[in-house]
Design an enzyme around this catalytic site. Structure first.
Site, mmCIF file in Angstrom:
data_model
loop_
_atom_site.group_PDB
_atom_site.id
_atom_site.type_symbol
_atom_site.label_atom_id
_atom_site.label_comp_id
_atom_site.label_asym_id
_atom_site.label_seq_id
_atom_site.Cartn_x
_atom_site.Cartn_y
_atom_site.Cartn_z
ATOM 1 C CG HIS A 56 -2.003 1.025 1.155
ATOM 2 N ND1 HIS A 56 -3.296 0.772 1.515
ATOM 3 C CD2 HIS A 56 -1.998 2.325 0.759
ATOM 4 C CE1 HIS A 56 -4.043 1.841 1.343
ATOM 5 N NE2 HIS A 56 -3.263 2.814 0.888
ATOM 6 C CG HIS A 58 -1.088 6.659 -1.789
ATOM 7 N ND1 HIS A 58 -2.306 6.588 -2.411
ATOM 8 C CD2 HIS A 58 -1.275 6.130 -0.549
ATOM 9 C CE1 HIS A 58 -3.209 6.048 -1.594
ATOM 10 N NE2 HIS A 58 -2.599 5.752 -0.451
ATOM 11 N NE ARG A 60 0.689 11.409 -2.778
ATOM 12 C CZ ARG A 60 -0.417 11.059 -2.144
ATOM 13 N NH1 ARG A 60 -1.436 10.529 -2.773
ATOM 14 N NH2 ARG A 60 -0.531 11.251 -0.850
ATOM 15 C CG ASN A 90 -5.197 7.819 -4.150
ATOM 16 O OD1 ASN A 90 -4.146 7.253 -4.429
ATOM 17 N ND2 ASN A 90 -5.393 8.408 -2.990
ATOM 18 C CD GLU A 141 -6.609 3.680 -0.163
ATOM 19 O OE1 GLU A 141 -7.278 3.823 0.866
ATOM 20 O OE2 GLU A 141 -5.424 4.060 -0.262
ATOM 21 C CG HIS A 175 -9.932 4.185 2.933
ATOM 22 N ND1 HIS A 175 -8.783 4.946 2.876
ATOM 23 C CD2 HIS A 175 -10.661 4.699 3.938
ATOM 24 C CE1 HIS A 175 -8.826 5.881 3.815
ATOM 25 N NE2 HIS A 175 -9.966 5.763 4.466
ATOM 26 C CG HIS A 220 -5.497 2.330 5.790
ATOM 27 N ND1 HIS A 220 -6.856 2.297 5.889
ATOM 28 C CD2 HIS A 220 -5.224 2.986 4.630
ATOM 29 C CE1 HIS A 220 -7.391 2.908 4.846
ATOM 30 N NE2 HIS A 220 -6.417 3.322 4.065
ATOM 31 C CG ASP A 304 -2.023 4.805 3.693
ATOM 32 O OD1 ASP A 304 -1.946 5.121 2.493
ATOM 33 O OD2 ASP A 304 -2.889 5.288 4.456
ATOM 34 C CG HIS A 308 0.017 14.873 1.419
ATOM 35 N ND1 HIS A 308 -0.698 14.941 0.256
ATOM 36 C CD2 HIS A 308 -0.544 13.872 2.141
ATOM 37 C CE1 HIS A 308 -1.672 14.037 0.264
ATOM 38 N NE2 HIS A 308 -1.583 13.365 1.398
HETATM 39 C C1 NCD Z 1 -4.104 8.920 1.287
HETATM 40 C C2 NCD Z 1 -3.437 9.774 0.250
HETATM 41 O O1 NCD Z 1 -2.914 10.819 0.608
HETATM 42 O O2 NCD Z 1 -3.420 9.384 -0.926
HETATM 43 N N1 NCD Z 1 -4.200 9.591 2.551
HETATM 44 C C3 NCD Z 1 -4.333 9.046 3.765
HETATM 45 O O3 NCD Z 1 -4.556 9.795 4.725
HETATM 46 N N2 NCD Z 1 -4.223 7.756 4.001
HETATM 47 C C4 NCD Z 1 -5.439 8.531 0.754
HETATM 48 C C5 NCD Z 1 -6.142 7.636 1.681
HETATM 49 O O4 NCD Z 1 -5.826 6.422 1.709
HETATM 50 O O5 NCD Z 1 -7.001 8.102 2.393
#
Ligand code: NCD
Length: 440
Positions: A56, A58, A60, A90, A141, A175, A220, A304, A308
């Site tokens: 899991h 991201h 980006r 996503n 997810e 999720h 998660h 996860d 950011h």
């Molecule tokens: C995730 C994200 O930033 O892509 N953020 C998070 O708080 N886990 C998206 C998500 O899984 O909610």
């Protein structure tokens, strides 16, 4: 034994035995005393464990490249002992069409530095079978509740999607949250707005609408309550299976837990600290302890990794994006807990390496001859997380200062790709899902 490309001599195995291990063409070929190989590395009793698969993350990229991209995200993975990542859909644009999905695979083949798989996103009306033949590893997810970077899939559409995924014998990753109406401005209020009971209710609801018996993986899980709901459902399924001659409802449920929900609580931060804002939220210390108590039941630990930038997080609490980076710190933090005897190294290997591969149908990394030669050598000394030394473009970590054991060397497909902080031409390998149709 000769003919190996690489041999690591005098390594300590997870059970404490010291031995040599030889690799050839990306696989383990020999374990035991060795004298010859094209390259021999003496390891002086450092601990060797199979590399992790983080199911899991991201990664980006695209318009979100200032947060992370395939290159920075997978360098971060390798430096944390992870050689295979499963990217979530996503992205911008979301991976809900075969053309977006295929473009994403191409990006990763160009820029990624480690093994990767990519999940497909689901919106009402998505062509799931084309996404499956395009190589999606799993679906989701799928958001049973909204997140800052994810739209809710209404229950009716979710149920239809599960039916289609079941038909293809795929896996749906979920999720599961219920979100309250308030606009929280503190971590505790954020927790109250996405409650433990809501998480457990969301799990139950998804199980209830899974009429077709699709295999489910819950992402998660942050509370013992939600895990109890999964356990209860598993019991019902087993009962059902025993009572049925045709076991069409004998589907699998698995779940993952993150290091942040195990190691952090909302009491560890100032009330309005946006860096610690994540979905599901960090809980209080009691709930955090309750999650630890479930350690033996946890299928998978996944990060996860949701990077950011600190600048994006430096806004009012309600405007701050949820999510924290963690792919590089996942194993190092938990290995420090192994050294403190809070958990066994074998249970850690099971949850970060063996089980995720089993759930996804990926050949596992492991010590048996013929297994994937992805390994990590760890020293026996603990350091502390220093965000300045991490490789994610996010540039910060909520785990700063916590004890951790970082890799000394990473082997991928039988080759050294990372040693003492330096990378040696690590490259990508795509792991498509079972539905991949090369011709299509
Ligand atoms: C995730 C994200 O930033 O892509 N953020 C998070 O708080 N886990 C998206 C998500 O899984 O909610």
């Amino acid at each position: 034994m000769s003919g190996c490309d690489l041999a690591l001599c005098d390594v300590a195995l997870p059970d404490g035995r010291r031995t040599d291990i030889g690799f050839k063409t990306g696989k383990v070929v020999h374990i035991g005393a060795m004298e010859q190989a094209d390259e021999i590395v003496r390891c002086h009793g450092m601990m060797l464990i199979p590399a992790a698969t983080d199911m899991h993350v991201h990664m980006r990229g695209g318009t979100q490249a200032e947060k992370e991209d395939w290159h920075s995200g997978t360098m971060s993975a390798i430096a944390g002992g992870v050689t295979l990542v499963v990217d979530q859909p996503n992205t911008v644009p979301a991976l809900t069409t075969p053309s977006h999905f295929t473009r994403r695979v191409k990006e990763a083949i160009t820029d990624a530095c480690c093994g990767f798989a990519i999940n497909a996103g689901v919106v009402p009306g998505s062509d799931l079978s084309s996404l499956w033949t395009a190589g999606a590893m799993a679906f989701g997810e799928l958001f049973a509740g909204p997140s800052s970077y994810g739209e809710t899939l209404p229950a009716h559409d979710l149920s239809i999607a599960l039916q289609k995924i079941r038909h293809m014998e795929g896996l749906a990753t979920i999720h599961a949250e219920v979100v309250g109406p308030s606009n929280p401005i503190t971590l505790v209020a954020h927790d109250f707005n996405r409650t433990p009971t809501g998480e457990a209710d969301a799990v139950r609801k998804v199980c209830q609408i899974n009429f077709s018996g699709c295999n489910l993986h819950f992402c998660h899980m942050s509370t013992g309550l939600a895990i109890d709901a999964i356990m209860e459902h598993r019991k019902q399924l087993t009962g059902l299976e025993h009572g049925l001659s045709n076991s069409s409802m004998a589907y699998r449920t698995s779940f993952e837990v993150t290091p942040h929900h195990l190691l952090l609580s909302n009491q560890d931060f100032l009330p309005g600290d946006t860096l610690a804002k994540v979905n599901p939220p960090l809980r209080d210390k009691n709930i955090q302890q309750g999650l630890w108590n479930m350690w033996d039941r946890i299928d998978v630990i996944a990060s996860d990794h949701a990077p950011h930038t600190a600048i994006e997080k430096t806004v009012d609490f309600s405007d701050a994006p949820s999510g924290i980076p963690g792919v590089e710190t996942m194993v190092p933090l938990l290995l420090a807990e192994v050294l403190r005897r809070k958990l066994s190294v074998s249970s850690l290997i099971e949850k970060v390496s063996r089980r995720p591969c089993e759930i996804l149908g990926i050949p596992p990394a492991g010590f048996q001859p013929g297994e994937r030669a992805d390994f990590v050598l760890y020293p026996r000394e603990t350091t502390r997380v220093d965000p300045g030394e991490l490789h994610s473009r996010a540039g910060w970590s909520p785990f700063a200062g916590l004890p951790a054991i970082f890799p000394e060397m990473v082997i991928m497909e039988g080759r050294i790709v990372f040693q003492n902080g330096e990378f040696f031409n690590p490259g990508p390998r795509w792991y498509p899902g079972r539905g991949y149709d090369i011709v299509g």
